[in-house]
Design an enzyme around this catalytic site. Structure first.
Site, PDB file in Angstrom:
ATOM      1  N   ASP A  14       0.810  -1.219   0.000  1.00 19.27           N
ATOM      2  CA  ASP A  14       0.000   0.000   0.000  1.00 19.27           C
ATOM      3  C   ASP A  14       0.846   1.274   0.000  1.00 19.27           C
ATOM      4  O   ASP A  14       0.465   2.289   0.575  1.00 19.27           O
ATOM      5  CB  ASP A  14      -0.964   0.025   1.207  1.00 19.27           C
ATOM      6  CG  ASP A  14      -1.860  -1.199   1.218  1.00 19.27           C
ATOM      7  OD1 ASP A  14      -2.233  -1.646   0.124  1.00 19.27           O
ATOM      8  OD2 ASP A  14      -2.168  -1.699   2.305  1.00 19.27           O
ATOM      9  N   LYS A  17       2.027   2.117  -5.241  1.00 19.31           N
ATOM     10  CA  LYS A  17       2.659   1.587  -6.468  1.00 19.31           C
ATOM     11  C   LYS A  17       1.809   1.858  -7.707  1.00 19.31           C
ATOM     12  O   LYS A  17       2.324   2.162  -8.773  1.00 19.31           O
ATOM     13  CB  LYS A  17       2.893   0.073  -6.316  1.00 19.31           C
ATOM     14  CG  LYS A  17       3.876  -0.265  -5.201  1.00 19.31           C
ATOM     15  CD  LYS A  17       3.995  -1.771  -4.996  1.00 19.31           C
ATOM     16  CE  LYS A  17       2.781  -2.409  -4.366  1.00 19.31           C
ATOM     17  NZ  LYS A  17       2.519  -2.051  -2.971  1.00 19.31           N
ATOM     18  N   GLY A  41      -4.095  -4.272  -4.462  1.00 18.77           N
ATOM     19  CA  GLY A  41      -5.137  -3.311  -4.825  1.00 18.77           C
ATOM     20  C   GLY A  41      -4.406  -2.034  -5.177  1.00 18.77           C
ATOM     21  O   GLY A  41      -4.012  -1.281  -4.297  1.00 18.77           O
ATOM     22  N   HIS A  42      -4.174  -1.810  -6.454  1.00 20.31           N
ATOM     23  CA  HIS A  42      -3.368  -0.655  -6.868  1.00 20.31           C
ATOM     24  C   HIS A  42      -4.292   0.454  -7.366  1.00 20.31           C
ATOM     25  O   HIS A  42      -5.049   0.272  -8.312  1.00 20.31           O
ATOM     26  CB  HIS A  42      -2.354  -1.087  -7.926  1.00 20.31           C
ATOM     27  CG  HIS A  42      -1.317  -2.016  -7.361  1.00 20.31           C
ATOM     28  ND1 HIS A  42      -0.295  -2.560  -8.090  1.00 20.31           N
ATOM     29  CD2 HIS A  42      -1.159  -2.489  -6.097  1.00 20.31           C
ATOM     30  CE1 HIS A  42       0.454  -3.320  -7.291  1.00 20.31           C
ATOM     31  NE2 HIS A  42      -0.061  -3.298  -6.095  1.00 20.31           N
ATOM     32  N   GLN A 222       2.362  -5.980  -3.241  1.00 19.47           N
ATOM     33  CA  GLN A 222       2.712  -6.045  -1.822  1.00 19.47           C
ATOM     34  C   GLN A 222       3.975  -5.208  -1.568  1.00 19.47           C
ATOM     35  O   GLN A 222       4.245  -4.298  -2.327  1.00 19.47           O
ATOM     36  CB  GLN A 222       2.904  -7.499  -1.349  1.00 19.47           C
ATOM     37  CG  GLN A 222       1.618  -8.308  -1.298  1.00 19.47           C
ATOM     38  CD  GLN A 222       1.150  -8.796  -2.646  1.00 19.47           C
ATOM     39  OE1 GLN A 222       1.890  -9.453  -3.349  1.00 19.47           O
ATOM     40  NE2 GLN A 222      -0.068  -8.477  -3.014  1.00 19.47           N
TER      41      GLN A 222
HETATM   42  P1  IMO Z   1      -0.653  -4.091  -2.491  1.00 22.54           P
HETATM   43  O1  IMO Z   1      -0.066  -4.635  -3.763  1.00 22.54           O
HETATM   44  C1  IMO Z   1      -0.945  -4.521   1.828  1.00 22.54           C
HETATM   45  C2  IMO Z   1      -0.995  -8.566   3.498  1.00 22.54           C
HETATM   46  C3  IMO Z   1      -2.268  -9.054   4.122  1.00 22.54           C
HETATM   47  C4  IMO Z   1      -1.720 -10.026   5.156  1.00 22.54           C
HETATM   48  C5  IMO Z   1      -0.535 -10.649   4.433  1.00 22.54           C
HETATM   49  C6  IMO Z   1      -0.851 -11.957   3.739  1.00 22.54           C
HETATM   50  O2  IMO Z   1      -1.952  -3.404  -2.649  1.00 22.54           O
HETATM   51  O3  IMO Z   1       0.368  -3.269  -1.763  1.00 22.54           O
HETATM   52  P2  IMO Z   1      -2.243 -12.698   1.611  1.00 22.54           P
HETATM   53  O4  IMO Z   1      -3.632 -12.346   1.160  1.00 22.54           O
HETATM   54  O5  IMO Z   1      -1.194 -12.297   0.639  1.00 22.54           O
HETATM   55  O6  IMO Z   1      -2.130 -14.102   2.049  1.00 22.54           O
HETATM   56  O7  IMO Z   1      -2.017 -11.833   2.939  1.00 22.54           O
HETATM   57  O8  IMO Z   1      -0.137  -9.692   3.453  1.00 22.54           O
HETATM   58  N1  IMO Z   1      -1.144  -8.086   2.092  1.00 22.54           N
HETATM   59  C7  IMO Z   1      -1.096  -6.795   1.745  1.00 22.54           C
HETATM   60  N2  IMO Z   1      -0.984  -5.685   2.485  1.00 22.54           N
HETATM   61  N3  IMO Z   1      -0.992  -4.405   0.499  1.00 22.54           N
HETATM   62  C8  IMO Z   1      -1.084  -5.509  -0.285  1.00 22.54           C
HETATM   63  O9  IMO Z   1      -0.975  -5.430  -1.618  1.00 22.54           O
HETATM   64  C9  IMO Z   1      -1.178  -6.775   0.333  1.00 22.54           C
HETATM   65  N4  IMO Z   1      -1.296  -8.032  -0.111  1.00 22.54           N
HETATM   66  C10 IMO Z   1      -1.270  -8.824   0.976  1.00 22.54           C
HETATM   67  O10 IMO Z   1      -2.993  -8.018   4.718  1.00 22.54           O
HETATM   68  O11 IMO Z   1      -1.219  -9.318   6.271  1.00 22.54           O
HETATM   69 MG    MG Z   2      -3.227  -2.462  -1.351  1.00 19.26          MG
END
Ligand code: IMO
Ligand code: MG
Length: 420
Positions: A14, A17, A41-42, A222
Site C-alpha cells: 500500500d 505503487k 489493490g493498486h 505487496q
Molecule cells: P498491495 O499490492 C498490503 C498482506 C495481508 C496479510 C498478508 C498476507 O496493494 O500493496 P495474503 O492475502 O497475501 O495471504 O495476505 O499480506 N497483504 C497486503 N498488504 N498491500 C497488499 O498489496 C497486500 N497483499 C497482501 O494483509 O497481512
Molecule cells: Mg493495497
C-alpha cells in the site's frame, strides 16, 4: 538491448505503487506484474476518475501499452473478468492490451475457501490474509500439483481441475471444515472461457524478445517487508516481493534489470497481523489514518499506522538494490507539529540499526524528530517551491539511506508529482 526497470514497494504494501506505475507507464510501452495476485489493490487517479486494479498491471490506462501478467503471478479468472469489465467501461479493449503467462498458476474457488479455513483454524495466530486464495495457490505450486493458465488449453483440463479440487476437499475434511466447493464453480469455469479470448504467452520468450529493442517496467505487488523470505515471517505473503521475484517471475536475468524504483510512504502502515515496531496506538496514529485515508483498497480494513521506520527501510533498500527512491504521501504530514522517523531499535537493552531475525522481539524504536513544515504541499509542482523544513527532512533520509529520492508524490493524482 533494453532494460527492465522495476517498481517495488519497500514497506508492508500500500505504498502507492499503482499511482507511480501509472505515472511512469507513459515512458514504457509495456508493464509486467511478476508476483502476487488479486491480494494487490493498486489505486490510480487521473482526469477526476479513480480506479483500483488487482491483477491487471497499472499500465492498462496508457495508450498502446502492453500489460503482461507474468509467470510468478497467481491468477483468479473470476476476479480478472470483473476487472476487465471495469476497464472496458473506459473504452479499453482488454484483449488487445493484456497478455497472460501460461505458467501463471490458477487460483481455484477451493483455494479461496482454503484460505478462509486455514485462517479460522489459526485463531489468534492468523496472518490477516486478504482471503483471495494466495497462500493455498502458492502452496500447491511449490508442492507441484498446481494448475497453470496454460493447462486450460489442454484436453484433460477438466480432469486436472477435478483432481485438484478432490485434494482440497480431503484437506477441508481433515480441518473439520464444511464447504460447498461447487458454489462458485460455474462462474469460475465461465471466466476460464473468457480467459481463452486472451493471448496466452510463453512469458520468458515474450519478455526477453521485447527487451531486444524496447524497455519494460515491472510492477511489484505487496511490499518487501511482506516477502516470504525476507519479510516479517510468518506474517508475510507467499511470494517473492523483493527484486529476485522479478527474475523468477518473468524469466529474465539479473543483468537485464535497470533502475530499481523503491517506493515508500512518509509514514508506515500495515494491514493484517504481525510486528510493526513504530505502530502508533494514540490519536497521532488515528490522525495519520484519517488524513491518509488508510483503509484497504481491497478489503476496506482500517490500516495500522505509525511513524516512518528507516531501519526497516534501509534493510529493504539493501535487499532490493534500490537505485531511485520515490516518496509518497508526505503531504499527509503537512499539519503535524513534530514529525518523527525511527533511526534505530533498542532490543534487550542494545541499540541496533539492523532488522532482527526474531520479529516477535520487544523492539523500542529510537526516533529523530523534525519540525513540521506547516505548508500545504499538495499544490506544489516544483522543487524550488518546497519549504526548507521539508527539504531538510528529505535530505536526512537520503543521507541515512544512501540513495537519492528522485520522485516526490504529493497527492493521488497523476499530476501531483515532482521529479528531481
Ligand atoms: P498491495 O499490492 C498490503 C498482506 C495481508 C496479510 C498478508 C498476507 O496493494 O500493496 P495474503 O492475502 O497475501 O495471504 O495476505 O499480506 N497483504 C497486503 N498488504 N498491500 C497488499 O498489496 C497486500 N497483499 C497482501 O494483509 O497481512
Ligand atoms: Mg493495497
Amino acid at each position: 538491448m533494453s532494460k527492465i526497470d522495476v517498481v517495488l514497494g519497500l514497506q508492508w504494501g500500500d505504498e502507492g505503487k499503482g499511482k507511480i506505475v501509472d505515472v511512469l507507464a507513459g515512458r514504457y510501452p509495456a508493464v509486467a506484474r511478476f508476483q502476487g495476485g488479486p491480494n494487490a489493490g493498486h489505486s490510480l487517479q487521473f482526469d477526476g476518475k479513480s480506479f483500483v486494479v488487482r491483477s491487471i498491471p497499472s499500465g492498462i490506462f496508457r495508450e498502446g501499452s502492453v500489460n503482461i501478467i507474468g509467470s510468478g503471478v497467481v491468477f483468479d479468472p473470476t476476479v480478472f473478468r470483473e476487472e476487465c469489465a471495469n476497464v472496458s467501461k473506459m473504452g479499453i479493449v482488454p484483449q488487445e492490451k493484456i497478455v497472460i503467462s501460461k505458467k501463471a498458476h490458477l487460483i481455484l474457488p477451493t483455494h479461496r475457501l482454503m484460505d478462509a479455513a486455514l485462517e479460522t483454524a489459526a485463531g489468534k495466530g492468523k496472518i490477516g490474509s486478504t482471503l483471495k486464495g494466495i497462500g493455498p495457490t502458492y502452496t500447491d505450486k511449490v508442492a507441484r500439483h498446481g494448475l497453470r493458465v496454460g493447462d486450460i488449453l489442454t484436453p484433460d483440463f477438466k480432469d486436472k481441475f477435478e483432481a485438484l479440487k478432490a485434494r482440497h476437499i480431503r484437506e477441508f475434511a481433515s480441518l473439520g471444515f464444511e464447504c460447498n466447493p461447487e458454489e462458485k464453480e460455474a462462474e469460475w469455469m465461465d471466466a476460464i472461457e473468457f480467459v481463452k479470448g486472451f493471448k496466452l504467452i510463453d512469458c520468458e520468450y515474450f519478455v526477453n524478445g521485447w527487451l531486444e529493442d524496447k524497455p519494460m517496467l515491472a510492477e511489484g505487488a505487496q511490499g518487501s517487508l511482506l516477502d516470504v523470505d525476507y519479510g516479517s515471517y510468518p506474517f508475510v505473503t507467499s511470494s517473492s516481493t523483493t527484486i529476485g521475484g522479478v527474475c523468477t517471475g518473468l524469466g529474465v536475468a539479473p543483468s537485464k534489470v535497470g533502475h530499481v524504483y523503491g517506493i515508500f510512504k512518509a509514514y508506515c502502515t500495515r494491514v493484517g497481523s504481525g510486528p510493526f515496531p513504530t505502530e502508533l496506538f494514540d490519536e497521532t496514529g488515528e490522525k495519520i489514518r484519517q488524513i491518509g485515508h488508510e483503509f484497504g483498497a481491497v478489503t476496506g480494513r482500517p490500516r495500522r499506522c505509525g511513524w516512518l521506520d528507516l531501519v526497516a527501510l534501509k534493510y529493504t533498500v539493501m535487499i532490493d538494490g534500490v537505485t531511485d527512491l520515490i516518496m509518497m504521501k508526505a503531504d499527509c504530514l503537512d499539519s503535524f507539529e513534530t514529525i518523527k522517523v525511527c533511526t534505530s531499535y533498542m532490543i534487550d537493552g542494545k541499540e541496533t540499526k539492523e532488522f532482527p531475525f526474531d520479529t516477535r522481539a520487544e523492539i523500542t524504536p529510537v526516533y529523530t524528530e523534525f519540525k513540521g513544515w506547516h505548508t500545504d504541499l499538495t499544490g506544489i509542482r516544483k522543487e524550488k517551491d518546497l519549504p526548507k523544513e521539508f527539504k531538510d527532512y528529505i535530505k536526512f533520509m537520503e543521507d541515512y539511506l544512501g540513495v537519492p529520492i528522485t520522485i516526490i508524490s504529493l497527492g493521488p493524482d497523476r499530476e501531483a508529482t515532482i521529479e528531481r
